[in-house]
Design an enzyme around this catalytic site. Structure first.
Site, PDB file in Angstrom:
ATOM      1  N   LYS A 187       0.889  -0.794  -0.235  1.00  0.00           N
ATOM      2  CA  LYS A 187      -0.234  -0.192   0.083  1.00  0.00           C
ATOM      3  C   LYS A 187       1.167   1.585   0.138  1.00  0.00           C
ATOM      4  O   LYS A 187       0.886   2.374  -0.692  1.00  0.00           O
ATOM      5  CB  LYS A 187      -1.330  -0.079   1.503  1.00  0.00           C
ATOM      6  CG  LYS A 187      -1.150   0.969   1.321  1.00  0.00           C
ATOM      7  CD  LYS A 187      -2.602   1.471   0.544  1.00  0.00           C
ATOM      8  CE  LYS A 187      -3.031   3.062   0.642  1.00  0.00           C
ATOM      9  NZ  LYS A 187      -4.237   3.380   0.014  1.00  0.00           N
ATOM     10  N   LYS A 241      -0.167  11.843   5.874  1.00  0.00           N
ATOM     11  CA  LYS A 241       0.214  10.926   6.832  1.00  0.00           C
ATOM     12  C   LYS A 241       1.051   9.551   5.705  1.00  0.00           C
ATOM     13  O   LYS A 241       2.598   9.018   6.089  1.00  0.00           O
ATOM     14  CB  LYS A 241      -0.553  10.003   6.973  1.00  0.00           C
ATOM     15  CG  LYS A 241      -0.790   9.568   8.103  1.00  0.00           C
ATOM     16  CD  LYS A 241      -1.823   7.744   7.739  1.00  0.00           C
ATOM     17  CE  LYS A 241      -2.682   7.737   6.793  1.00  0.00           C
ATOM     18  NZ  LYS A 241      -3.351   6.389   7.069  1.00  0.00           N
TER      19      LYS A 241
HETATM   20  P1  NAD Z   1     -11.527   8.726   8.460  1.00  0.00           P
HETATM   21  O1  NAD Z   1     -11.195   9.796   9.913  1.00  0.00           O
HETATM   22  O2  NAD Z   1     -12.864   9.498   8.202  1.00  0.00           O
HETATM   23  O3  NAD Z   1     -12.129   7.733   9.303  1.00  0.00           O
HETATM   24  C1  NAD Z   1     -11.611   6.762  10.538  1.00  0.00           C
HETATM   25  C2  NAD Z   1     -12.929   6.646  11.784  1.00  0.00           C
HETATM   26  O4  NAD Z   1     -12.370   6.745  12.863  1.00  0.00           O
HETATM   27  C3  NAD Z   1     -13.262   8.379  12.382  1.00  0.00           C
HETATM   28  O5  NAD Z   1     -14.974   8.079  12.032  1.00  0.00           O
HETATM   29  C4  NAD Z   1     -12.782   8.385  13.822  1.00  0.00           C
HETATM   30  O6  NAD Z   1     -13.913   8.717  14.717  1.00  0.00           O
HETATM   31  C5  NAD Z   1     -12.923   6.728  13.947  1.00  0.00           C
HETATM   32  N1  NAD Z   1     -11.742   6.608  15.056  1.00  0.00           N
HETATM   33  C6  NAD Z   1     -10.757   7.023  15.554  1.00  0.00           C
HETATM   34  N2  NAD Z   1      -9.896   6.679  16.746  1.00  0.00           N
HETATM   35  C7  NAD Z   1     -10.915   5.479  16.665  1.00  0.00           C
HETATM   36  C8  NAD Z   1     -10.611   4.864  17.979  1.00  0.00           C
HETATM   37  N3  NAD Z   1     -10.329   4.308  19.071  1.00  0.00           N
HETATM   38  N4  NAD Z   1     -11.859   3.920  18.233  1.00  0.00           N
HETATM   39  C9  NAD Z   1     -13.318   3.787  17.298  1.00  0.00           C
HETATM   40  N5  NAD Z   1     -12.908   4.888  16.426  1.00  0.00           N
HETATM   41  C10 NAD Z   1     -12.154   5.639  15.870  1.00  0.00           C
HETATM   42  O7  NAD Z   1     -11.058   8.638   7.788  1.00  0.00           O
HETATM   43  P2  NAD Z   1     -11.491   7.188   6.165  1.00  0.00           P
HETATM   44  O8  NAD Z   1     -10.769   8.363   5.632  1.00  0.00           O
HETATM   45  O9  NAD Z   1     -12.171   6.893   6.855  1.00  0.00           O
HETATM   46  O10 NAD Z   1      -9.964   6.609   6.355  1.00  0.00           O
HETATM   47  C11 NAD Z   1      -9.209   5.702   6.979  1.00  0.00           C
HETATM   48  C12 NAD Z   1      -8.053   4.993   7.043  1.00  0.00           C
HETATM   49  O11 NAD Z   1      -7.800   4.461   5.540  1.00  0.00           O
HETATM   50  C13 NAD Z   1      -7.538   5.491   7.505  1.00  0.00           C
HETATM   51  O12 NAD Z   1      -5.837   4.387   7.520  1.00  0.00           O
HETATM   52  C14 NAD Z   1      -6.462   6.057   5.181  1.00  0.00           C
HETATM   53  O13 NAD Z   1      -5.195   6.171   5.413  1.00  0.00           O
HETATM   54  C15 NAD Z   1      -7.036   5.123   4.407  1.00  0.00           C
HETATM   55  N6  NAD Z   1      -7.909   4.778   3.454  1.00  0.00           N
HETATM   56  C16 NAD Z   1      -8.320   6.143   3.295  1.00  0.00           C
HETATM   57  C17 NAD Z   1      -9.249   6.516   1.813  1.00  0.00           C
HETATM   58  C18 NAD Z   1      -9.779   7.439   1.241  1.00  0.00           C
HETATM   59  O14 NAD Z   1      -9.975   7.904   0.510  1.00  0.00           O
HETATM   60  N7  NAD Z   1     -10.088   8.650   2.302  1.00  0.00           N
HETATM   61  C19 NAD Z   1      -8.266   5.593   0.234  1.00  0.00           C
HETATM   62  C20 NAD Z   1      -7.714   4.473   1.058  1.00  0.00           C
HETATM   63  C21 NAD Z   1      -7.139   4.561   2.320  1.00  0.00           C
END
Ligand code: NAD
Length: 302
Positions: free
Chosen positions: A176, A244
């Site tokens: 990734k 990040k």
């Molecule tokens: P986001 O910030 O929208 O969602 C993360 C969620 O996790 C939030 O709702 C937050 O409140 C929750 N959270 C944080 N700590 C927590 C805990 N201890 N217990 C329970 N919930 C908790 O992020 P996202 O965009 O959904 O991305 C999530 C992951 O996926 C990241 O690592 C990101 O790099 C990866 N990712 C994101 C995308 C994208 O386009 N957004 C694409 C591929 C990969």
């Protein structure tokens, strides 16, 4: 494990990606118990049959599989090692799949800690963004034991179309990060090309069409090019998340020393965007850095 339709999924993290993935699991027939630290984050999922619970133990204790989709390494550390975490509350099915993008080294450490209490951990980060999450068409890169991959397969199939087992624990995260390295440098290359063409008065929309027919074509130019040209900063994959990921890439390249000069340069462009308060913009808005560098603007921001 129960049969597919009655199997229980404990889902942690209902953000931009996680909420779509949890919904797809529920719509595939699984029982989904989901938790997010932000109260109300999962409320919109209730009509789809997702049970929103108040803490991690309520989500994970009876689960055949636990899936997490969290921002970064510290949050995954927390849900594994914290007082309510998986080490203290191993799920019934002894299977945990972390689909967040985090450090490969941390994944290996957590996987070893969980193995000591009988839980198999897979790293299964994704590519495809919010649209892929919504349409269950994610590409999923999986590291960890082959047996765990086989057990997780029916659940992963509810969220993605391209599943690949790429090696031992941490390998999914490493692949990734390589994906992100290529994406970041590609976006930077497109920014440079658009800035040069704009300075020379070229029709950027026409140039994009031309380039898509040749050897400079890329997913980024195809999917993000129009938004870059039109100055549309609306979020997709956020600049903060890409920064990040580039940090994780550079840390990985320090651990096993590999010079990554282009990645390091691109990271400074992302830092520029963050310094101007643009971290919540989508990646395509990295082009705004070039508005500043060149004193020119895209059509929408003129
Ligand atoms: P986001 O910030 O929208 O969602 C993360 C969620 O996790 C939030 O709702 C937050 O409140 C929750 N959270 C944080 N700590 C927590 C805990 N201890 N217990 C329970 N919930 C908790 O992020 P996202 O965009 O959904 O991305 C999530 C992951 O996926 C990241 O690592 C990101 O790099 C990866 N990712 C994101 C995308 C994208 O386009 N957004 C694409 C591929 C990969």
């Amino acid at each position: 494990m129960n049969n597919q339709t009655s199997a229980v999924v404990g889902f942690l993290g209902l953000g931009v990606m996680g909420r779509e993935m949890a919904r797809n699991l529920a719509q595939a027939g699984f029982t989904v118990r989901a938790f997010d630290i932000v109260p109300g984050a999962g409320d919109a999922l209730r009509p789809f049959g997702v049970e929103i619970v108040d803490d991690i133990p309520a989500a994970v204790s009876d689960a055949d599989i636990v899936i997490s989709m969290l921002p970064d390494t510290p949050q995954v550390d927390d849900i594994v090692q914290g007082p309510d975490g998986l080490l203290a509350n191993p799920p019934r099915g002894k299977l945990y799949v972390d689909m967040s993008t985090i450090a490969p080294e941390a994944t290996r450490r957590l996987s070893q800690q969980l193995a000591a209490v009988g839980v198999t951990m897979l790293d299964a980060p994704v590519s495809g963004g919010p649209v892929g999450a919504k349409n269950a068409t994610l590409t999923i890169m999986v590291g960890g034991e082959a047996d765990g991959f086989a057990r997780a397969n029916p659940f992963l199939r509810a969220m993605g179309t391209t599943l690949n087992h790429v090696g031992a624990s941490g390998a999914g995260q490493t692949v990734k990060l390589c994906n992100q390295l290529i994406c970041g440098i590609n976006i930077q290359a497109i920014c440079e090309a658009l800035a040069l063409a704009r300075a020379w008065g070229i029709d950027l929309a026409q140039m994009r069409e031309v380039l898509l027919g040749g050897s400079a074509a890329s997913w980024m130019l195809d999917k993000l090019g129009v938004a870059m040209i039109e100055g549309d900063a609306s979020a997709g994959f956020r600049i903060d998340l890409m920064m990040k990921d580039l940090r994780l890439v550079l840390e990985a390249a320090q651990k096993h020393p590999v010079p990554l000069p282009a990645t390091a340069l691109v990271a400074t462009q992302y830092q520029n965007a963050q310094a101007y308060g643009e971290g919540a913009n989508g990646n395509q808005a990295l082009f705004k850095v070039y508005d500043r560098l060149t004193g020119q603007q895209t059509a929408a921001t003129n």
